[in-house]
Design a protein around this motif. Structure first.
Motif, PDB file in Angstrom:
ATOM      1  N   ALA A  24     -60.126   3.472 125.868  1.00 20.67           N
ATOM      2  CA  ALA A  24     -60.235   3.937 127.210  1.00 20.67           C
ATOM      3  C   ALA A  24     -59.355   5.542 127.324  1.00 20.67           C
ATOM      4  N   VAL A  25     -58.233   5.276 126.777  1.00 26.28           N
ATOM      5  CA  VAL A  25     -57.358   6.679 126.665  1.00 26.28           C
ATOM      6  C   VAL A  25     -58.163   7.644 125.828  1.00 26.28           C
ATOM      7  N   ARG A  26     -58.775   7.451 124.656  1.00 28.23           N
ATOM      8  CA  ARG A  26     -59.706   8.275 123.872  1.00 28.23           C
ATOM      9  C   ARG A  26     -60.812   8.788 124.901  1.00 28.23           C
ATOM     10  N   VAL A  27     -61.479   7.842 125.498  1.00 26.76           N
ATOM     11  CA  VAL A  27     -62.581   8.251 125.968  1.00 26.76           C
ATOM     12  C   VAL A  27     -62.521   9.134 127.410  1.00 26.76           C
ATOM     13  N   LEU A  62     -58.482   0.407 134.137  1.00 24.42           N
ATOM     14  CA  LEU A  62     -58.225   0.893 132.909  1.00 24.42           C
ATOM     15  C   LEU A  62     -57.651   2.425 132.977  1.00 24.42           C
ATOM     16  N   LEU A  63     -58.152   3.298 133.725  1.00 25.11           N
ATOM     17  CA  LEU A  63     -57.569   4.573 133.958  1.00 25.11           C
ATOM     18  C   LEU A  63     -55.959   4.309 134.510  1.00 25.11           C
ATOM     19  N   GLU A  64     -55.683   3.545 135.274  1.00 20.15           N
ATOM     20  CA  GLU A  64     -54.382   3.327 135.620  1.00 20.15           C
ATOM     21  C   GLU A  64     -53.409   2.863 134.503  1.00 20.15           C
ATOM     22  N   LEU A  65     -54.008   2.068 133.527  1.00 15.83           N
ATOM     23  CA  LEU A  65     -53.295   1.441 132.367  1.00 15.83           C
ATOM     24  C   LEU A  65     -53.147   2.398 131.513  1.00 15.83           C
ATOM     25  N   ALA A  66     -54.186   3.164 131.281  1.00 12.02           N
ATOM     26  CA  ALA A  66     -54.175   4.317 130.109  1.00 12.02           C
ATOM     27  C   ALA A  66     -53.214   5.312 130.650  1.00 12.02           C
ATOM     28  N   MET A  67     -53.096   5.783 131.894  1.00 18.69           N
ATOM     29  CA  MET A  67     -52.138   6.681 132.351  1.00 18.69           C
ATOM     30  C   MET A  67     -50.792   6.079 132.249  1.00 18.69           C
ATOM     31  N   ARG A  68     -50.491   4.844 132.718  1.00 14.40           N
ATOM     32  CA  ARG A  68     -49.281   4.297 132.540  1.00 14.40           C
ATOM     33  C   ARG A  68     -48.697   4.235 131.421  1.00 14.40           C
ATOM     34  N   ARG A  69     -49.547   3.996 130.112  1.00 12.13           N
ATOM     35  CA  ARG A  69     -49.109   4.174 128.819  1.00 12.13           C
ATOM     36  C   ARG A  69     -48.573   5.438 128.506  1.00 12.13           C
ATOM     37  N   VAL A 100     -40.712  16.302 123.354  1.00  6.26           N
ATOM     38  CA  VAL A 100     -42.193  16.147 124.035  1.00  6.26           C
ATOM     39  C   VAL A 100     -42.961  16.684 123.189  1.00  6.26           C
ATOM     40  N   TRP A 101     -42.762  18.032 122.554  1.00  7.49           N
ATOM     41  CA  TRP A 101     -43.776  18.758 121.809  1.00  7.49           C
ATOM     42  C   TRP A 101     -44.072  17.767 120.375  1.00  7.49           C
ATOM     43  N   GLU A 102     -43.078  17.316 119.997  1.00  8.61           N
ATOM     44  CA  GLU A 102     -43.576  16.567 118.838  1.00  8.61           C
ATOM     45  C   GLU A 102     -44.397  15.305 119.279  1.00  8.61           C
ATOM     46  N   TRP A 103     -44.236  14.546 120.306  1.00  9.46           N
ATOM     47  CA  TRP A 103     -44.729  13.384 120.812  1.00  9.46           C
ATOM     48  C   TRP A 103     -46.439  13.952 121.137  1.00  9.46           C
ATOM     49  N   VAL A 104     -46.591  15.410 121.524  1.00  2.00           N
ATOM     50  CA  VAL A 104     -47.990  15.907 121.643  1.00  2.00           C
ATOM     51  C   VAL A 104     -48.602  15.820 120.131  1.00  2.00           C
ATOM     52  N   GLU A 105     -47.949  16.253 119.474  1.00  2.00           N
ATOM     53  CA  GLU A 105     -48.357  16.266 118.061  1.00  2.00           C
ATOM     54  C   GLU A 105     -48.783  15.101 117.494  1.00  2.00           C
ATOM     55  N   GLN A 106     -47.963  14.126 117.742  1.00  2.00           N
ATOM     56  CA  GLN A 106     -48.515  12.736 117.129  1.00  2.00           C
ATOM     57  C   GLN A 106     -49.362  11.685 117.870  1.00  2.00           C
ATOM     58  N   ASN A 107     -49.476  12.197 119.191  1.00  2.00           N
ATOM     59  CA  ASN A 107     -50.257  11.423 120.228  1.00  2.00           C
ATOM     60  C   ASN A 107     -51.291  12.510 120.914  1.00  2.00           C
ATOM     61  N   PRO A 108     -52.281  12.961 120.150  1.00  2.00           N
ATOM     62  CA  PRO A 108     -53.115  13.919 120.689  1.00  2.00           C
ATOM     63  C   PRO A 108     -54.130  13.124 121.894  1.00  2.00           C
ATOM     64  N   ASP A 109     -54.524  11.960 121.642  1.00  2.00           N
ATOM     65  CA  ASP A 109     -55.053  11.378 122.561  1.00  2.00           C
ATOM     66  C   ASP A 109     -54.788  11.148 123.969  1.00  2.00           C
ATOM     67  N   GLU A 110     -53.292  10.689 124.000  1.00  2.31           N
ATOM     68  CA  GLU A 110     -52.508  10.627 125.103  1.00  2.31           C
ATOM     69  C   GLU A 110     -52.241  11.935 125.771  1.00  2.31           C
ATOM     70  N   ALA A 111     -51.923  12.885 124.863  1.00  5.59           N
ATOM     71  CA  ALA A 111     -51.816  14.092 125.344  1.00  5.59           C
ATOM     72  C   ALA A 111     -52.875  14.727 126.099  1.00  5.59           C
ATOM     73  N   ARG A 112     -53.939  14.678 125.726  1.00  6.53           N
ATOM     74  CA  ARG A 112     -55.542  15.205 126.281  1.00  6.53           C
ATOM     75  C   ARG A 112     -55.636  14.406 127.291  1.00  6.53           C
ATOM     76  N   LEU A 113     -55.462  13.144 127.534  1.00  8.09           N
ATOM     77  CA  LEU A 113     -55.513  12.245 128.653  1.00  8.09           C
ATOM     78  C   LEU A 113     -54.710  12.904 129.700  1.00  8.09           C
ATOM     79  N   TYR A 114     -53.275  13.166 129.636  1.00  3.87           N
ATOM     80  CA  TYR A 114     -52.530  13.735 130.656  1.00  3.87           C
ATOM     81  C   TYR A 114     -53.002  14.969 131.042  1.00  3.87           C
ATOM     82  N   GLN A 115     -53.350  15.968 130.203  1.00  2.00           N
ATOM     83  CA  GLN A 115     -53.967  17.456 130.596  1.00  2.00           C
ATOM     84  C   GLN A 115     -55.111  17.197 131.573  1.00  2.00           C
ATOM     85  N   VAL A 116     -56.076  16.041 131.061  1.00  2.00           N
ATOM     86  CA  VAL A 116     -57.401  15.971 131.875  1.00  2.00           C
ATOM     87  C   VAL A 116     -57.026  15.418 133.294  1.00  2.00           C
ATOM     88  N   GLN A 117     -56.412  14.451 133.494  1.00  2.00           N
ATOM     89  CA  GLN A 117     -56.106  13.571 134.530  1.00  2.00           C
ATOM     90  C   GLN A 117     -54.897  14.117 135.772  1.00  2.00           C
TER      91      GLN A 117
END
Length: 220
Positions: A24-27, A62-69, A100-117
């Motif tokens: 769900a995070v990825r999609v 699912l969105l709530e749990l994805a964002m909570r992650r 935080v910068w390093e987290w973005v590089e290591q977790n692109p799916d979560e970072a993109r979800l943050y950006q979108v939502q």
């Protein structure tokens, strides 16, 4: 591993829950909430749609749990980067930005979800976002120097100025780091250059709360 006739995995495995949240995070990060269906998430997770409904009520949960992650991961990253510090700890601020910068590089799916939502959050996701922001706004005051004021009016004005500085600091740092995730508007810029600009901007925001004779050299 047991599969259904179509080769997809069955619904009942408890471990499937986190696997589906990861999908769900990825999609959601790729498509946004409105353009995502349960079928999309099931396909990404390589399960049948009934497996998704076995564990979750639907897209909203699912969105709530994805964002909570996302928020939980960021909270952990920030806390690990900043031990208890004295007021005006600019070095601590830089450590957090770098972490935080390093987290973005290591977790692109979560970072993109943050950006979108994060900007369009509503309902329970908005509650999570507001709690996340308030937590880090309160901690953000640690980066500002202690000051003395001569009157209640001056103290009130200083507090208002500090509140604005902290909110600007947190929101700018988080949004820029998210926007540079893979596919984001800043993703094509040199990573190091953007990081240096974020550091310099953050230090300049903090510097506005220093004594008038102090300054921070910045390329911005």
């Amino acid at each position: 591993m047991a599969t259904t006739k179509n080769g997809k995995q069955p619904a009942h495995r408890p471990s499937r829950r986190q696997h589906i949240i990861t999908a769900a995070v990825r999609v959601f990060g790729r498509n946004g909430f409105a353009e995502t269906s349960i079928q999309d998430i099931a396909d990404e997770a390589q399960v049948v749609p009934t497996a998704v409904y076995y564990h979750f009520d639907g897209k909203d949960e699912l969105l709530e749990l994805a964002m909570r992650r996302v928020f939980d991961q960021l909270n952990a990253v920030v806390e690990a980067a900043r031990p208890e510090s004295e007021p005006g700890d600019a070095e601590g601020l830089v450590r957090v930005i770098d972490a935080v910068w390093e987290w973005v590089e290591q977790n692109p799916d979560e970072a993109r979800l943050y950006q979108v939502q994060v900007a369009s959050a509503n309902g329970n996701v908005k509650v999570l976002r507001d709690e996340f922001e308030q937590r880090h706004i309160q901690r953000g005051y640690d980066y500002l120097p202690e000051g003395t004021t001569r009157s209640p009016r001056a103290a009130k004005a200083r507090h208002a100025a500090q509140a604005l500085a902290v909110r600007t600091l947190i929101s700018t740092t988080m949004l820029v780091t998210a926007l540079r995730a893979e596919g984001g508007p800043l993703s094509q810029l040199p990573s190091r250059s953007v990081l240096e600009a974020v550091r310099a901007l953050a230090l300049r925001i903090v510097a506005t709360e220093q004594q008038p004779t102090e300054s921070v050299t910045s390329p911005i």
